[in-house]
Design an enzyme around this catalytic site. Structure first.
Site, mmCIF file in Angstrom:
data_model
loop_
_atom_site.group_PDB
_atom_site.id
_atom_site.type_symbol
_atom_site.label_atom_id
_atom_site.label_comp_id
_atom_site.label_asym_id
_atom_site.label_seq_id
_atom_site.Cartn_x
_atom_site.Cartn_y
_atom_site.Cartn_z
ATOM 1 N N GLN A 147 -2.214 -0.798 30.061
ATOM 2 C CA GLN A 147 -3.213 0.509 29.996
ATOM 3 C C GLN A 147 -4.648 0.116 30.111
ATOM 4 O OE1 GLN A 147 -0.807 2.763 26.766
ATOM 5 N NE2 GLN A 147 -2.225 4.004 28.025
ATOM 6 N N HIS A 148 -5.496 1.111 30.439
ATOM 7 C CA HIS A 148 -6.926 1.056 30.302
ATOM 8 C C HIS A 148 -7.596 0.172 31.781
ATOM 9 C CE1 HIS A 148 -6.237 2.604 26.398
ATOM 10 N NE2 HIS A 148 -5.664 1.131 26.120
ATOM 11 N N ASP A 166 2.298 1.420 29.373
ATOM 12 C CA ASP A 166 3.608 0.492 29.013
ATOM 13 C C ASP A 166 3.836 0.978 27.458
ATOM 14 O OD1 ASP A 166 0.954 -0.183 27.545
ATOM 15 O OD2 ASP A 166 1.155 -2.179 28.087
#
Length: 325
Positions: A95-96, A246
């Site tokens: 992520q991110h 995830d």
């Protein structure tokens, strides 16, 4: 002829491919829902770009995800005798991370990862603006860092994606996002389930034009591009599901889809998260207000480096999370 092939396939059990585009490598499994078994696996490893002269730097070229994902999928399907049984691919992603493309959808620079902390100052500034604590892992801080530190790159930017969005784009040619991953950007409204125009404007007035459209958990991204199907050794009729971040994918996989179920995941980072039918907000930022992959919510506690001391500290915060849920 195609209808006959589909009829024969439907009489057999369909197979599904799960792909994880992680921080240190890509993994793929082939799953048989009839027998509830993983029938094949594949994997590939890759590294991070760091620099001792730039503490906090952690980047990857998005092409390593494509190459790693290709290797993992091809290895997994190599042992599947009848690949016409493969019906769908779902992608889980770290992520991110910030992926920026130009007007021709070409990658402009390496992706800044979730564990990149060069945007610490921007995270503090946005936290003050938002009235909600966000860390440098959140995408919003990375966008603001890029705008200030690489204005020439930002001037060419026309698309802002997350890692799993980019892999879905490679598979299908379609730019889309979904809630579980989008909720980790810092500029997603988890209550209204849409991009937050006010939070994006605090980063850049054009950001709202750069993010992809959102799709729901029961939508599909599209079918495999013909050239991608050929590379992977699959048929073009394989569909690509929305996938997700995830942690949301982990929750879905283990069945944490109802209130009161929680998961501890220990990997490059350490996370504790659970399903909630309503959003959980924590202004101090200890608990991240994320969405899950089913249309519910996924309050989450995370440590960027999964070490004993930090993990014990997060474990001490478990009662706080339980009360909030």
């Amino acid at each position: 002829e195609r209808e006959r092939e589909l009829a024969v396939t439907m009489e057999m059990s369909l197979l599904y491919i799960g792909v994880d585009i992680g921080t240190q490598g890509a993994k793929a499994v082939v799953y048989d829902p009839r027998t509830k078994e993983v029938v094949a696996r594949g994997g590939a490893t890759y590294g991070l770009v760091t620099d001792p002269k730039r503490p906090g730097l952690a980047e990857q070229d998005p092409d390593v995800w494509i190459q790693g994902g290709k290797e993992a999928i091809k290895e997994a399907v190599a042992s599947v005798s009848d690949r016409k049984r493969i019906a769908c691919i779902g992608v889980s992603g770290q992520q991110h991370g910030l992926v920026v493309l130009d007007e021709n959808k070409r990658v402009l620079r390496r992706a800044k990862l979730w564990c990149d902390s060069e945007s610490n100052a921007e995270a503090k500034e946005l936290s003050s603006t938002y009235g909600l604590e966000i860390g440098p892992s959140f995408t919003a801080s990375k966008v603001l860092w890029l705008k200030r530190n690489e204005p020439e790159t930002w001037a060419k930017c026309k698309h802002v994606l997350l890692p799993h969005d980019y892999f879905n784009y490679w598979l299908t040619g379609r730019l889309v996002a979904e809630a579980s991953d989008a909720s980790g950007t810092g500029y997603y409204d988890i209550v209204e389930r849409c991009w937050s125009k006010s939070k994006m404007a605090a980063v850049d007035p054009n950001l709202c034009d750069y993010v992809p459209p959102l799709i729901g958990p029961n939508d599909i991204v599209g079918n495999l591009l013909s050239e991608v199907a050929d590379i992977l050794g699959l048929h073009q009729g394989v569909t690509v599901s929305p996938g997700g971040g995830d942690n949301a994918m982990s929750a879905l996989a283990v069945g944490a889809v109802s209130d009161g179920t929680a998961v501890i995941s220990l990997g490059t980072s350490g996370t504790l998260f659970g399903c909630s039918s309503r959003p959980v907000f924590d202004k101090e930022g200890i608990i991240c207000a994320f969405c899950d992959a089913t249309g519910k919510y996924l309050p989450l506690i995370c440590t960027l480096n999964c070490t004993g001391k930090k993990l014990r500290k997060k474990a001490d915060q478990m009662p706080l999370m339980r009360r909030s849920c």
